[in-house]
Design an enzyme around this catalytic site. Structure first.
Site, PDB file in Angstrom:
ATOM      1  N   HIS A  76       0.833  -1.195   0.000  1.00 42.72           N
ATOM      2  CA  HIS A  76       0.000   0.000   0.000  1.00 42.72           C
ATOM      3  C   HIS A  76       0.870   1.248   0.000  1.00 42.72           C
ATOM      4  CE1 HIS A  76      -4.412  -0.802   1.105  1.00 42.72           C
ATOM      5  NE2 HIS A  76      -3.928  -1.928   0.606  1.00 42.72           N
ATOM      6  N   GLY A  84      -5.905  -3.259  -8.092  1.00 47.68           N
ATOM      7  CA  GLY A  84      -5.602  -2.134  -7.229  1.00 47.68           C
ATOM      8  C   GLY A  84      -6.781  -1.364  -6.700  1.00 47.68           C
ATOM      9  N   GLU A  85      -6.445  -0.345  -5.921  1.00 50.19           N
ATOM     10  CA  GLU A  85      -7.433   0.548  -5.314  1.00 50.19           C
ATOM     11  C   GLU A  85      -7.033   1.989  -5.567  1.00 50.19           C
ATOM     12  OE1 GLU A  85      -5.554  -1.372  -2.968  1.00 50.19           O
ATOM     13  OE2 GLU A  85      -6.846  -3.151  -2.925  1.00 50.19           O
ATOM     14  N   GLY A  89     -14.442 -11.275  -8.088  1.00 51.44           N
ATOM     15  CA  GLY A  89     -15.666 -11.525  -8.823  1.00 51.44           C
ATOM     16  C   GLY A  89     -15.407 -12.502  -9.945  1.00 51.44           C
TER      17      GLY A  89
END
Length: 320
Positions: free
Chosen positions: A38, A105-106, A173
């Site tokens: 992160h 990712g974010e 998902g």
């Protein structure tokens, strides 16, 4: 049968604390390490966020356990070519015991240079191209690549491990699981979802490894453990795509105001009942996971490792 590892949280602990946890994990009988990647923590209460590549170099000097990033986004914040070099050096430092876990990712970490945050379908396209670039560079050949998302010009990695670095692809998902089956050497997911694993295997995952992890909070006082989790990791209970699209720790703090202690109590293994911890971990092995990584939330690290060494790990089915 599965292998059990410890998940190092760069968001909650300082570099020196992470290194000590790695030592304790090996002594307690954990078989591998995972480490988060992160730029920001999820909230200010967590309070840390060390550079993962520096941490892996340091880990290589204090433990003999394999190390996997869970997970790196190799598409925005750092170019795939730089990620390829970092992965290669990490594999050399760990004598081939490094696995490169990657995902789409974010925004929390990837928007920091001012880049637009793409929608999920484009992020998956970018990840697929990034994997192509990384694999080409890890051959040690000179690479020139002109793709829709990335350009590489006359690049060659000289410091390489003896064997190719395994690339494990994260997915939460069905589309992401199918992509992982098609382009990955393994699959990373964080919930014990047998259907999702089936999607990965039917899309090309076959007998490739599936790895994932869970957070727990060991404490002799269950209520105190729940409060610790609610203070440090309420973001774990946020639904849908919020974790991928919220851009700052402050936004996560605002969203987490909707998370109650009761929600944490129902969702997270808290306290010192070994049967509850064993049941939580076995949910992953029963779903078909090959490796399960456990993370202890909060300061009681030594007590956690003693507890798992004596009360939990001996009663889990082992791969060896």
């Amino acid at each position: 049968m599965a292998a059990y590892g410890y998940f190092l949280s760069c968001e909650e602990f300082s570099p020196s604390q992470l290194l000590e946890q790695a030592r304790m994990a090996e002594q307690a009988g954990f078989e591998a390490l995972a480490i988060s990647d992160h730029f920001h923590p999820w909230n200010d209460e967590q309070g840390q966020s060390a550079f993962v590549w520096s941490m892996i170099g340091a880990l290589s000097q204090v433990t003999s356990l394999p190390v996997t990033t869970l997970v790196t986004c190799p598409t925005v914040r750092l170019h795939p070519a730089i990620n390829a070099q970092a992965a290669a050096t990490s594999a050399v430092l760990t004598d081939g015991r490094f696995r490169f876990g990657i995902g789409t990712g974010e925004a929390l970490n990837e928007h920091i240079l001012g880049d637009a945050w793409p929608e999920a379908s484009q992020r998956m396209d970018m990840l697929e191209e990034a994997v192509q670039v990384i694999r080409e560079l890890l051959t040690g050949e000179q690479v020139t690549h002109h793709g829709p998302h990335y350009t590489v010009q006359n690049a060659r990695i000289y410091t390489l491990p003896e064997q190719p670095v395994p690339i494990y692809v994260s997915g939460f998902g069905p589309q992401a699981a199918a992509l992982a089956g098609r382009i990955g050497d393994g699959f990373v997911t964080m919930t014990p979802d047998a259907d999702l694993i089936g999607r990965f295997r039917s899309a090309g995952g076959g007998g490739k490894p599936v790895i994932g992890g869970l957070k727990v909070c060991w404490d002799t006082d269950r209520d105190r453990a729940v409060k610790t989790v609610h203070r440090l990791w309420p973001n774990e209970q946020l639904p849908g795509e919020l974790a991928q699209v919220l851009p700052t720790p402050r936004h996560f703090e605002q969203a987490a105001e909707l998370v109650t202690e009761e929600m944490v109590r129902k969702a997270t293994t808290c306290g010192d009942d070994p049967d509850e911890h064993i049941t939580a971990v076995r949910a992953y092995t029963d779903a078909g996971f090959d490796e399960v990584y456990v993370n202890q939330i909060g300061a009681d690290q030594r007590q956690f490792f003693d507890f798992y060494r004596t009360r939990v790990l001996p009663d889990l089915p082992r791969s060896r």
